[in-house]
Write a protein that holds these residues in place. Structure first.
Motif, PDB file in Angstrom:
ATOM      1  N   GLU A   1       0.845  -1.184   0.000  1.00  0.00           N
ATOM      2  CA  GLU A   1       0.000   0.000   0.000  1.00  0.00           C
ATOM      3  C   GLU A   1       0.878   1.231   0.000  1.00  0.00           C
ATOM      4  OE1 GLU A   1      -2.574  -0.520   3.311  1.00  0.00           O
ATOM      5  OE2 GLU A   1      -3.780  -2.042   2.291  1.00  0.00           O
ATOM      6  N   GLN A   2       0.326   2.304  -0.523  1.00  0.00           N
ATOM      7  CA  GLN A   2       1.083   3.543  -0.652  1.00  0.00           C
ATOM      8  C   GLN A   2       1.733   3.950   0.672  1.00  0.00           C
ATOM      9  OE1 GLN A   2      -1.394   6.790  -1.852  1.00  0.00           O
ATOM     10  NE2 GLN A   2       0.296   8.196  -2.183  1.00  0.00           N
ATOM     11  N   GLU A   3       0.948   3.896   1.750  1.00  0.00           N
ATOM     12  CA  GLU A   3       1.466   4.361   3.052  1.00  0.00           C
ATOM     13  C   GLU A   3       2.596   3.468   3.563  1.00  0.00           C
ATOM     14  OE1 GLU A   3       1.022   7.301   4.530  1.00  0.00           O
ATOM     15  OE2 GLU A   3      -0.055   7.605   2.644  1.00  0.00           O
ATOM     16  N   SER A   4       2.436   2.134   3.417  1.00  0.00           N
ATOM     17  CA  SER A   4       3.488   1.241   3.932  1.00  0.00           C
ATOM     18  C   SER A   4       4.749   1.334   3.077  1.00  0.00           C
ATOM     19  CB  SER A   4       2.986  -0.204   4.043  1.00  0.00           C
ATOM     20  OG  SER A   4       2.526  -0.665   2.799  1.00  0.00           O
ATOM     21  N   LEU A   5       4.582   1.550   1.774  1.00  0.00           N
ATOM     22  CA  LEU A   5       5.741   1.727   0.885  1.00  0.00           C
ATOM     23  C   LEU A   5       6.496   3.000   1.255  1.00  0.00           C
ATOM     24  CD1 LEU A   5       7.480   1.116  -1.581  1.00  0.00           C
ATOM     25  CD2 LEU A   5       5.664   1.993  -3.048  1.00  0.00           C
ATOM     26  N   LYS A   6       5.748   4.094   1.424  1.00  0.00           N
ATOM     27  CA  LYS A   6       6.378   5.355   1.843  1.00  0.00           C
ATOM     28  C   LYS A   6       7.039   5.196   3.209  1.00  0.00           C
ATOM     29  CE  LYS A   6       4.046   9.263  -0.342  1.00  0.00           C
ATOM     30  NZ  LYS A   6       2.904  10.180  -0.257  1.00  0.00           N
TER      31      LYS A   6
END
Length: 253
Positions: A97-102
Motif C-alpha cells: 500500500e502507498q502508506e506502507s511503501l512510503k
C-alpha cells in the motif's frame, strides 16, 4: 560427514562464512558482474532462488570485507578490496500500500541519514532525500556508492489489480528515476525481482538498465546447478542413497 552444515534459509553471507556453513562458491561470477563496467544491472529469478544471499554477498564485497572471502575464487581476482558505501533496500519489507511503501522508504532513508549525519527533513520528497544520501555518502567517503535493491517488484506485484497499484508505481517512478541522474556518484546498481523485465513499465525511467537474467555467463549466479550438486554435495547424496536404498545416480535424479 555429519559436521557439514547446510545453510538452509540463511540469507546472510557473513553468517554462512563465519559459522562454517557449506557455501557453493559463486564469487568468481559475482566478481565478473561487479567489474564488467556496466553500472545498472537487473536480475530476474523465481522466489527462493538465492537472490537475497547474492545481494548480501555483493554488499560484503563492496564493503571490502576481504576476510569473509578467504579461500574463495574471488581471492585470485580481486586485488584492491576498496571499501565503498552501500545503500541497500529490501522492497519485500515495504508492503503493498502507498502508506506502507512510503513508510518503509522513509524509515530506511532515516537510517542512512543518521549514518551519514544528514539533517533529516521529514517533509522533503523521498527522491530528494535519496539524492542527498547518495551525494553525501560519496563526499564523506571519497568512493562511489553501490546501490542494491532486492525484491524490487514486491510491492508492485502485491498491489497489482488493486486501487493502490497506481500510487505505488508513482512512488517508484519518482524515487528510482533519480538513480540515473546520479551516475557520477554510483559505482554499481543492482536490482533483483521476479517479474519479467518487460512487464514493469517503470523501467522506462531506468532505460539504461542491463538485464542479465538470460545472459549465459550469469546463469549460475544464484541457485545451484547440477554440476555444483555433484561436485559439492557427494556426502549428502550418498547418505540419501543409503537411507532410501538407492544407487548414487537414482539419488541424484
Amino acid at each position: 560427514m555429519n559436521d557439514r552444515r547446510l545453510p538452509v534459509g540463511i540469507q546472510s553471507f557473513e553468517k554462512i562464512r563465519k559459522e562454517g556453513y557449506l557455501y557453493v562458491d559463486k564469487t568468481d561470477i559475482i566478481w565478473q558482474l561487479a567489474n564488467r563496467n556496466k553500472t545498472y544491472n537487473y536480475l530476474s529469478r523465481p522466489r527462493r532462488f538465492g537472490k537475497s544471499i547474492l545481494v548480501d554477498t555483493l554488499q560484503a564485497y563492496f564493503e571490502g570485507k576481504k576476510e569473509l572471502f578467504e579461500g574463495l575464487k574471488i581471492m585470485q581476482m580481486e586485488t584492491e578490496w576498496v571499501k565503498h558505501p552501500v545503500i541497500r533496500l529490501d522492497m519485500s519489507q515495504a508492503g503493498a500500500e502507498q502508506e506502507s511503501l512510503k513508510g518503509y522508504l522513509d524509515y530506511t532513508f532515516q537510517e542512512y541519514e543518521s549514518l551519514y549525519e544528514i539533517e533529516s527533513r521529514d517533509n522533503s520528497p523521498l527522491a530528494t532525500r535519496l539524492i542527498e544520501i547518495i551525494k553525501t555518502a560519496y563526499n564523506k567517503t571519497g568512493q562511489q556508492v553501490a546501490i542494491l535493491i532486492d525484491e524490487y517488484d514486491s510491492p508492485l506485484q502485491h498491489s497489482w489489480k488493486t486501487p493502490q497499484h497506481e500510487a505505488c508505481t508513482a512512488i517508484y517512478r519518482e524515487v528510482f528515476a533519480v538513480l540515473k541522474s546520479q551516475d557520477k556518484y554510483e559505482k554499481f546498481v543492482f536490482i533483483t525481482g521476479i517479474t519479467k523485465f518487460t512487464q514493469i513499465s517503470l523501467f522506462s525511467v531506468l532505460n539504461n538498465l542491463s538485464n542479465i537474467s538470460f545472459e549465459p555467463e550469469y546463469a549460475a549466479i544464484c541457485g545451484i546447478t547440477k554440476e555444483e550438486v555433484l561436485r559439492d554435495f557427494k556426502p549428502e547424496i550418498n547418505k540419501l542413497a543409503e537411507y532410501e536404498d538407492w544407487t548414487f545416480d537414482e539419488a541424484v535424479a
